[in-house]
Scaffold this motif. Structure first.
Motif, short mmCIF file in Angstrom:
data_model
loop_
_atom_site.label_atom_id
_atom_site.label_comp_id
_atom_site.label_asym_id
_atom_site.label_seq_id
_atom_site.Cartn_x
_atom_site.Cartn_y
_atom_site.Cartn_z
N TRP A 22 0.84 -1.19 0.00
CA TRP A 22 0.00 0.00 0.00
C TRP A 22 0.88 1.24 0.00
O TRP A 22 0.65 2.19 -0.75
CB TRP A 22 -0.94 -0.01 1.21
N TRP A 23 1.92 1.24 0.88
CA TRP A 23 2.82 2.39 0.98
C TRP A 23 3.53 2.65 -0.35
O TRP A 23 3.66 3.80 -0.78
CB TRP A 23 3.83 2.16 2.11
N ILE A 28 4.63 6.00 -4.80
CA ILE A 28 5.08 6.07 -6.20
C ILE A 28 3.85 5.96 -7.11
O ILE A 28 3.72 5.02 -7.90
CB ILE A 28 6.08 4.93 -6.52
N PRO A 29 2.94 6.92 -7.02
CA PRO A 29 1.69 6.81 -7.77
C PRO A 29 1.87 6.87 -9.29
O PRO A 29 1.01 6.37 -10.03
CB PRO A 29 0.85 7.99 -7.27
N ASP A 30 2.98 7.44 -9.75
CA ASP A 30 3.20 7.53 -11.19
C ASP A 30 3.33 6.15 -11.84
O ASP A 30 3.11 6.01 -13.04
CB ASP A 30 4.45 8.35 -11.50
N LEU A 31 3.68 5.14 -11.05
CA LEU A 31 3.83 3.79 -11.60
C LEU A 31 2.54 2.97 -11.49
O LEU A 31 2.47 1.87 -12.03
CB LEU A 31 4.97 3.05 -10.90
N ASN A 32 1.54 3.50 -10.79
CA ASN A 32 0.27 2.78 -10.67
C ASN A 32 -0.44 2.77 -12.02
O ASN A 32 -0.51 3.79 -12.71
CB ASN A 32 -0.63 3.44 -9.63
N TYR A 105 -4.52 -5.41 -7.70
CA TYR A 105 -5.43 -4.34 -7.30
C TYR A 105 -4.73 -2.98 -7.34
O TYR A 105 -5.23 -2.02 -7.90
CB TYR A 105 -6.01 -4.60 -5.91
N PHE A 106 -3.53 -2.90 -6.74
CA PHE A 106 -2.78 -1.64 -6.75
C PHE A 106 -2.11 -1.38 -8.10
O PHE A 106 -1.85 -0.24 -8.46
CB PHE A 106 -1.73 -1.63 -5.65
N VAL A 110 6.34 -2.20 -8.87
CA VAL A 110 7.33 -2.28 -7.79
C VAL A 110 6.86 -3.24 -6.70
O VAL A 110 7.67 -3.85 -6.00
CB VAL A 110 7.62 -0.87 -7.22
N ASN A 111 5.55 -3.42 -6.59
CA ASN A 111 4.99 -4.29 -5.55
C ASN A 111 5.32 -5.77 -5.73
O ASN A 111 5.09 -6.56 -4.83
CB ASN A 111 3.48 -4.09 -5.43
#
Length: 153
Positions: A22-23, A28-32, A105-106, A110-111
């Protein structure tokens, strides 16, 4: 590193990894990659993972043996029925599938790193020590089972 064996409960490891995922997605929202299909796939995998884990718990409950990951030596019986015919560790497999669901989901690439870390940590510090105890406790039955059923899937 033996001091880490069977010390951190798998449920806590799962919570830490899920929080880290989640963190990462938040930091790093640009990679979502937002997609309703990926979100639904994530929710579906999450649900399947919970179901797999519950099937594992159910088999232990039927055999009246412990699910305490801190004390594998407390196992009172050897479980190789139900979902244990397909995976030696369905409760851990369930946690992994839930994490993969969270990954989709995210939708942040990177996750994948925390998910890989979960598998590596579980293999080294939870599963291998548990298997050592099971081999000592159940001998040839466990050895034959180990040869015929995969660790994860």
């Amino acid at each position: 590193m033996k001091f880490l064996e069977c010390k951190i409960p798998p449920a806590l490891q799962f919570i830490i990894i899920a929080a880290l995922m989640w963190w990462i997605s938040d930091s790093i929202p640009d990679l979502n990659y937002s997609s309703s299909q990926l979100k639904w796939l994530g929710i579906s995998l999450f649900s399947v993972g919970v179901f797999i884990g519950l099937l594992g718990v159910y088999e232990f409950w039927k055999q009246r043996t412990t699910v305490d990951p801190h004390k594998p030596e407390k196992a009172s019986s050897f479980v190789d029925t139900g979902i244990y015919r397909f995976s030696r560790n369905p409760m851990y497999l369930g946690l992994l599938v839930v994490l993969i669901g969270i990954l989709f989901y995210f939708a942040n690439p990177v996750n994948i790193l925390p998910v890989i870390g979960f598998v590596l940590y579980m293999n080294r510090f939870q599963i291998i020590p548990e298997e050592r105890v099971m081999a000592n406790k159940f001998g040839e039955d466990f050895f034959e089972y180990k040869q015929s059923v995969r660790r994860w899937l």
